[in-house]
Design a protein around this motif. Structure first.
Motif, short mmCIF file in Angstrom:
data_model
loop_
_atom_site.label_atom_id
_atom_site.label_comp_id
_atom_site.label_asym_id
_atom_site.label_seq_id
_atom_site.Cartn_x
_atom_site.Cartn_y
_atom_site.Cartn_z
N GLU A 9 11.84 -13.65 3.29
CA GLU A 9 11.21 -14.97 3.23
C GLU A 9 9.74 -14.76 2.86
O GLU A 9 9.10 -13.84 3.38
CB GLU A 9 11.33 -15.58 4.64
N LEU A 58 5.95 -15.29 3.13
CA LEU A 58 5.00 -15.77 4.13
C LEU A 58 3.68 -16.06 3.44
O LEU A 58 3.50 -15.77 2.27
CB LEU A 58 4.81 -14.69 5.21
N LYS A 78 10.70 -6.26 -1.44
CA LYS A 78 9.99 -5.04 -1.05
C LYS A 78 10.89 -3.84 -1.26
O LYS A 78 12.03 -3.83 -0.79
CB LYS A 78 9.59 -5.12 0.44
N HIS A 132 0.85 -1.17 0.00
CA HIS A 132 0.00 0.00 0.00
C HIS A 132 0.90 1.24 0.00
O HIS A 132 0.69 2.18 -0.74
CB HIS A 132 -0.86 -0.07 1.27
N HIS A 133 1.93 1.15 0.82
CA HIS A 133 2.88 2.27 0.92
C HIS A 133 4.22 1.88 0.33
O HIS A 133 5.20 2.58 0.49
CB HIS A 133 3.10 2.66 2.38
N SER A 134 4.28 0.72 -0.28
CA SER A 134 5.56 0.23 -0.78
C SER A 134 5.30 -0.64 -2.01
O SER A 134 4.17 -0.91 -2.36
CB SER A 134 6.25 -0.59 0.30
N1 LIG Z 1 7.28 -11.63 3.49
C1 LIG Z 1 6.10 -11.52 2.91
N2 LIG Z 1 5.44 -12.59 2.44
C2 LIG Z 1 4.23 -12.48 1.84
N3 LIG Z 1 3.60 -11.32 1.65
C3 LIG Z 1 4.19 -10.20 2.09
C4 LIG Z 1 5.47 -10.24 2.74
N4 LIG Z 1 5.82 -8.98 3.06
C5 LIG Z 1 4.81 -8.20 2.63
N5 LIG Z 1 3.82 -8.92 2.05
C6 LIG Z 1 2.56 -8.41 1.47
O1 LIG Z 1 2.75 -7.09 1.03
C7 LIG Z 1 1.94 -6.18 1.77
C8 LIG Z 1 2.71 -4.88 2.02
O2 LIG Z 1 3.89 -5.12 2.76
P1 LIG Z 1 4.31 -4.22 3.98
O3 LIG Z 1 5.69 -4.60 4.37
O4 LIG Z 1 3.27 -4.30 5.04
O5 LIG Z 1 4.38 -2.76 3.36
P2 LIG Z 1 3.37 -1.49 3.39
O6 LIG Z 1 2.26 -1.80 4.36
O7 LIG Z 1 4.24 -0.39 3.86
O8 LIG Z 1 2.93 -1.32 1.99
C9 LIG Z 1 1.58 -6.93 3.05
O9 LIG Z 1 0.38 -6.45 3.59
C10 LIG Z 1 1.46 -8.35 2.54
O10 LIG Z 1 0.22 -8.55 1.88
#
Ligand SMILES: Nc1ncnc2c1ncn2[C@@H]1O[C@H](COP(=O)(O)OP(=O)(O)O)[C@@H](O)[C@H]1O
Ligand SMILES: [Mg+2]
Length: 284
Positions: A93, A95, A54, A36-38
């Motif tokens: 990793e 998830l 990411k 959402h923010h990345s």
């Molecule tokens: N290690 C991971 N494995 C699977 N999905 C991930 C992982 N990291 C992030 N995501 C997915 O990407 C979305 C955004 O990642 P996040 O690190 O929360 O960044 P932001 O909320 O700042 O955009 C998460 O809500 C999830 O759906």
């Protein structure tokens, strides 16, 4: 998921992500961009390991994501496989795409309290002190015009807490996640819940519960006050936190959220109202 990034930032992060995938020999698994923010994309490493890449926008909150994840070493948080901190990029990793929003909120608060025990370790020295992060808001908040859409009583209350907390040695020294809410806790392959997306600082464990209160309120509907109170009591009890101190930090965070929204152009009145409603609930 809709992106909160400007089209320009989204394009820039996409370009960084493509360059890194090439440089690190990562295979892209889907064109879908999560986040959402990345900018988050599912990839496979050259050894075939499922991962995500990411790339975050360059704000203060994301500065130490790699450092924090490395420091936790997979205990309570997602495992870091590789990083390029200069470009705000982390290879993680992979998830499951299952987060704590699917658990009952009270159960979810207990799970998060359990994670605090793993995450709240002594802070590495590179992290920004929480007192510096919040301290810079004291003057602008005190100077907020009286006719601003933020009740003066709440502003004064926030300032009083802020002055006490900023002067207190217990407000720094512990690594805090900073944004530990339902959507930032995912299931790993063994079904354990682990944190992602840290906004790490050298802080105070009592800083941590507030995002559990202001997120996921759509389901609270009629009884928001009770929902907020039950969540707060649950997390404070399960984590063994001091209730007054956790409440003081929650007041500070909620007022600062509202303040930042009021101060920015295009502020969303519904967001400000939500912060103030949660604030009243946690104090009732
Ligand atoms: N290690 C991971 N494995 C699977 N999905 C991930 C992982 N990291 C992030 N995501 C997915 O990407 C979305 C955004 O990642 P996040 O690190 O929360 O960044 P932001 O909320 O700042 O955009 C998460 O809500 C999830 O759906
Ligand atoms: Mg997130």
């Amino acid at each position: 998921m809709t992106s909160a990034l400007s089209p320009e930032t989204a394009r820039r992060l996409d370009a960084v992500s493509r360059a890194l995938r090439k440089q690190w020999g990562l295979r892209t698994e889907s064109d879908e961009v999560w986040g959402h923010h990345s900018h988050v994309v599912p990839v496979r490493t050259d050894e075939g390991i499922p991962a995500v890449l990411k790339v975050a926008a360059e704000d203060q909150e994301t500065e130490h994501e790699a450092l924090a994840l490395q420091h936790w070493g997979g205990r309570g948080a997602v495992r870091l496989l590789r990083a390029d901190p200069r470009r705000r990029a982390v290879l993680l990793e992979r998830l499951e795409r299952r987060d704590l929003s699917e658990e009952w909120d009270v159960r979810a608060c207990e799970e998060v309290a359990g994670l605090y025990r793993l995450l709240h370790v002594p802070a590495p020295p590179q992290l920004l002190p929480l007192t510096a992060y919040v301290g810079r808001f004291v003057d602008p908040l005190a100077g907020l015009p009286r006719d601003a859409p933020l009740p003066r009583r709440m502003v004064e209350q926030c300032l009083a807490h802020l002055r006490d907390l900023v002067a207190d040695d217990a407000s720094t020294g512990t690594m805090v996640h900073g944004d530990l809410h339902y959507e930032n806790v995912l299931a790993d392959r063994t079904g354990e819940w682990v944190a992602i997306d840290p906004h790490a600082m050298s802080g105070d464990p009592h800083w941590e519960p507030a995002p559990l209160l202001w997120n996921r309120l759509d389901e609270a509907r009629g009884d928001l006050r009770r929902t907020v109170r039950v969540r707060f009591e649950t997390v404070v009890d399960a984590a063994g936190l001091d209730e007054d101190r956790a409440r003081a930090w929650a007041v500070v965070r909620l007022v600062l959220n509202a303040f930042r929204a009021v101060r920015s152009d295009g502020s969303d009145p519904a967001y400000v109202t939500r912060m103030l409603t949660v604030l009243k609930a946690v104090q009732s």
